[in-house]
Design an enzyme around this catalytic site. Structure first.
Site, short mmCIF file in Angstrom:
data_model
loop_
_atom_site.label_atom_id
_atom_site.label_comp_id
_atom_site.label_asym_id
_atom_site.label_seq_id
_atom_site.Cartn_x
_atom_site.Cartn_y
_atom_site.Cartn_z
N GLU A 156 79.57 -17.56 48.55
CA GLU A 156 78.45 -16.62 48.62
C GLU A 156 78.21 -16.29 50.08
OE1 GLU A 156 74.67 -17.84 46.97
OE2 GLU A 156 73.89 -15.81 47.14
N GLY A 177 71.70 -24.46 52.89
CA GLY A 177 71.19 -25.76 52.48
C GLY A 177 72.07 -26.35 51.40
N MET A 189 74.62 -24.86 47.63
CA MET A 189 75.19 -23.70 46.92
C MET A 189 75.44 -24.06 45.46
SD MET A 189 76.17 -20.61 47.06
CE MET A 189 76.73 -19.80 45.57
N GLU A 190 75.06 -23.10 44.61
CA GLU A 190 75.01 -23.35 43.17
C GLU A 190 76.31 -23.05 42.43
OE1 GLU A 190 73.37 -20.83 44.82
OE2 GLU A 190 73.38 -18.98 43.65
N ASN A 191 77.48 -23.19 43.06
CA ASN A 191 78.75 -22.92 42.38
C ASN A 191 78.75 -23.53 40.97
OD1 ASN A 191 79.75 -22.19 45.09
ND2 ASN A 191 79.65 -24.40 45.40
N HIS A 214 66.57 -26.67 42.68
CA HIS A 214 66.85 -25.24 42.91
C HIS A 214 68.28 -24.90 42.49
CE1 HIS A 214 66.44 -21.39 45.14
NE2 HIS A 214 67.74 -21.56 45.34
N GLU A 215 69.23 -25.65 42.99
CA GLU A 215 70.63 -25.33 42.67
C GLU A 215 70.90 -25.54 41.18
OE1 GLU A 215 71.86 -23.77 44.99
OE2 GLU A 215 70.58 -24.52 46.60
N HIS A 244 69.66 -22.60 39.16
CA HIS A 244 70.52 -21.42 39.28
C HIS A 244 71.52 -21.33 38.13
CE1 HIS A 244 69.62 -19.15 42.84
NE2 HIS A 244 69.86 -20.11 43.71
N GLU A 298 67.24 -15.43 43.56
CA GLU A 298 66.63 -16.35 44.52
C GLU A 298 65.11 -16.45 44.36
OE1 GLU A 298 68.26 -18.48 45.80
OE2 GLU A 298 70.29 -17.68 45.88
N1 SER Z 1 72.62 -19.31 46.89
C1 SER Z 1 72.29 -20.37 47.79
C2 SER Z 1 70.97 -20.89 47.37
O1 SER Z 1 69.98 -20.26 47.55
C3 SER Z 1 72.28 -19.91 49.20
O2 SER Z 1 71.44 -20.64 50.01
O3 SER Z 1 70.87 -21.89 46.77
ZN ZN Z 2 69.14 -20.16 45.64
#
Ligand code: SER
Ligand code: ZN
Length: 679
Positions: free
Chosen positions: A131, A271, A273-275, A307-308, A311, A330
């Site tokens: 990303e 911070g 990443m939500e792969n 948060h991740e 996502h 986001e």
């Molecule tokens: N997509 C990522 C996040 O917000 C980039 O920081 O978790």
């Molecule tokens: Zn995010």
């Protein structure tokens, strides 16, 4: 695959401006991607087979940056060089059948990748960050979020150096080769955009756990760290499992793979990443021990892990059509992690800390030369738009929607949004449309929040007519011009409010034209530059309590110092109590700075004493209420900053509080010291 033609793309490419209004759907869809990646620090070879399907007339454009093209084949046959064009941005093929299979083979150098975008090496291990536009640094691909494909990824690497080979989706076989390498195959059943692709390979160890979803899927959880860090993952693992459960309970959203992997890396641009199925984290948001970590470190882990994880549905299953819609994933996901933490602990304290952060980071952004809307309409580098406005103000915008339509309609709207857009790429209009449909409200005016930059100022004035027992509240809004947006339109501001009688009790609120009085807190909406709200049957002159829970990201003006002091002592809403106290203390401290004298103010002592006495059940909230505004916050409120004066005034106020309330503090301290194990 045999070599057919070798070409070298020049880099770096020049930067082009991208505009929202120029959006066009992709010419080709990609049904499946079969990747074969032979990992090597200096020369990694990536073979990609794309199954393409035409969606519109035109050429195929594949993004690619810094790739050495080794071979290209169409439907099994080498593609002659006159059939395609290669430049610094990628590869263009003018003539193609409507369905075809395109194979490319490229070489890349992860060891030399210092941008940390694409595939890179950190501490001897391989990691990716795709990303927003990193996948094009791995292979030729339509690197845009509205192209969703199913990926199969085979990784090959030296078995001794890279015992662990991870990618998205579920594991689908592994084995050894005779040359000392080994391989692992990963199949991701869910279509995804390229920015969610990930590889982690190297010498890592797993901390493992399991989670059983509510429909009975058994998920193997693993956090991958360096040898020796295994004992620092407890809080991260707890946060992950708690998040998985919360999303089921709160939104009915379940995890959708057999494994969930998290890898921690110390060199990381974001911070975390939500792969899909393989989150990559900066180590600071994974590793912690009670002996060395602070409360804030723990809070950071909980926030970023959740948060991740969240996502997975808001971002991954439903993704963004284009990068202008970044806040669609986001803002919504920040809102979800904020409410998650609020549900776990003190809602008031969480709200206060989020608002402090918003005011410290986003309000200045909105007032400065880089002010931009939650949905910008043009960019040169999307990487520059991962901002407090897109994230934090974006979360406030979602919160306002919930406040406007109510929690139940919001949940129905979420269900509708997910059901309609699952496995596809959506826009902010799609989200707001789902909320409008679920609530039956016309939310077209609400879109201004997404398209207009700047923080509105909400100014209050009021009048009480004793003879008619009528109270008239006048609310006005104004937004100062921002770069490229000189003329501002009014936005739709939900104002959660109450009315207080002189002893601090809640007054019933009946607006003119209504039959019954509303609850102790009600939401009125300012949807014009100015509006009057007339309350009937009000027995005494009330004090309005406005923006309860900080119901809109605006600045509030027009409340007298007396009213602020009153609200700080009496309001039933903890946020307004805290916020009024902060405003009051700011006013008093700035007066002292201007006059060059010490602070000696009964109101501040009242606020602090009241906090110590009245809200003892939530000590974290007490701590917020009795904390004076920071020197930075005071400076922010001054036209010309006087750092020495601020420091002197604030220290004098601290001394005055200490002298007057020393015994109260000592008693509170004693009462809190013996609370058992750390909590
Ligand atoms: N997509 C990522 C996040 O917000 C980039 O920081 O978790
Ligand atoms: Zn995010």
């Amino acid at each position: 695959m045999p070599d057919t033609h070798v070409a070298q793309a020049a880099s770096p490419p020049e930067v082009r401006e991208v505009r929202l209004q120029d959006y066009r759907p992709p010419v080709f869809r990609v049904d499946t991607v079969d990747l074969h990646i032979r990992l090597h620090e200096m020369r990694t070879v990536v073979r990609a087979a794309l199954v393409l399907r035409r969606a519109a007339p035109g050429p195929l454009q594949l993004d690619g940056e810094g790739l050495e093209l080794l071979a290209i084949r169409l439907d099994g046959a080498p593609l002659p060089p006159d059939r395609y064009a290669l430049d610094a941005h990628g590869l263009t093929i003018d003539t193609l059948p409507d369905s075809c299979r395109l194979e490319t083979e490229v070489a890349i150098n992860p060891g030399a990748n210092t941008l940390l975008s694409g595939l890179y090496v950190s501490g001897g291990n391989f990691y990716t960050q795709c990303e927003a536009e990193g996948f094009r640094r791995i292979t030729f691909f339509p690197d845009r979020p509205d192209v969703l494909a199913r990926y199969t990824t085979t990784l090959v690497a030296d078995a001794a150096r890279c015992p662990v080979l991870l990618s998205n989706g579920n594991p689908d076989g592994e084995g050894r080769n005779e040359d000392g390498t080994h391989w692992a195959r990963w199949v991701d059943p869910h279509p995804k955009p390229a920015y969610l692709f990930a590889v982690v390979a190297g010498d890592l160890v797993a901390v493992r756990d399991r989670f059983r979803t509510r429909s009975g899927r058994d998920v193997a959880l693993a956090i991958w760290v360096r040898e020796g860090d295994q004992h620092k993952c407890d809080h991260a693992m707890w946060s992950l499992k708690t998040s998985m459960k919360w999303d089921e309970d709160t939104y009915g959203l379940e995890y959708d793979l057999d494994v969930f992997n998290i890898a921690a890396v110390s060199d990381f641009n974001m911070g975390a990443m939500e792969n899909k199925g393989l989150n990559v984290f900066n180590t600071k948001y994974v590793l912690a021990r009670p002996e060395t970590a602070t409360d804030a470190d723990y809070q950071g882990i909980e926030t970023v892990i959740s948060h991740e994880y969240f996502h997975n549905w808001t971002g991954n299953r439903v993704t963004c059509r284009d990068w202008f819609q970044l806040s669609l994933k986001e803002g919504l996901t920040v809102f979800r992690d904020q409410t998650f933490t609020a549900d776990l602990g003190s809602e008031a304290v969480k709200r206060i800390s989020d608002v402090v952060r918003l005011r410290a980071a986003q309000f200045p952004e909105d007032a400065g030369p880089l002010a931009h809307p939650v949905r910008p309409d043009r960019y040169r580098k999307i990487d520059n738009f991962y901002t407090a406005t897109v994230y934090q103000k974006g979360a406030e915008v979602i919160r306002m929607l919930r406040t406007l339509i109510g929690t139940e309609a919001f949940r129905r709207g979420m269900d509708l949004y997910i059901a309609r857009n699952d496995n596809s790429a959506a826009t902010i209009e799609d989200f707001v449309a789902a909320m409008a449909e679920a609530s039956g409200r016309d939310l077209s005016a609400f879109m201004t929040w997404y398209d207009q930059a700047g923080t509105p100022t909400l100014t209050v004035s009021d009048a009480y007519d004793a003879a008619a027992r009528r109270y008239t509240l006048t609310l006005r809004q104004e937004t100062a011009p921002t770069p490229n947006q000189p003329d501002k339109r009014p936005v739709m501001i939900p104002v959660a409010m109450g009315l207080l009688d002189p002893s601090g009790g809640a007054l019933p609120m009946r607006l003119a034209g209504e039959n019954e009085a509303g609850a102790a807190t009600r939401v009125i909406t300012l949807d014009a530059a100015e509006r009057q709200f007339v309350f009937e049957d009000v027995p005494v002159p009330p004090v309005p309590s406005l923006l309860r829970g900080f119901s809109a990201p605006v600045r509030l003006a027009g409340l007298s110092r007396e009213r602020l002091r009153f609200l700080a002592a009496h309001d039933s809403d903890p946020f307004v109590r805290w916020d009024s106290g902060q405003h009051y203390m700011t006013d008093v401290l700035l007066d002292a700075v201007a006059a060059g004298r010490d602070v000696d103010d009964a109101g501040i002592l009242d606020i602090v004493a009241n906090a110590l006495g009245a809200h003892g059940r939530d000590p974290a909230l007490v701590a917020e209420v009795l904390t004076l505004p920071s020197e930075a916050a005071l400076a922010d409120a001054m036209a010309t900053v006087d750092p020495d004066g601020i420091h002197r005034a604030r220290e004098s106020a601290r001394r005055a509080i200490g002298h007057a309330l020393r015994d109260r503090f000592a008693r509170t301290y004693d009462a809190l010291t013996d609370t058992g194990p750390y909590a």
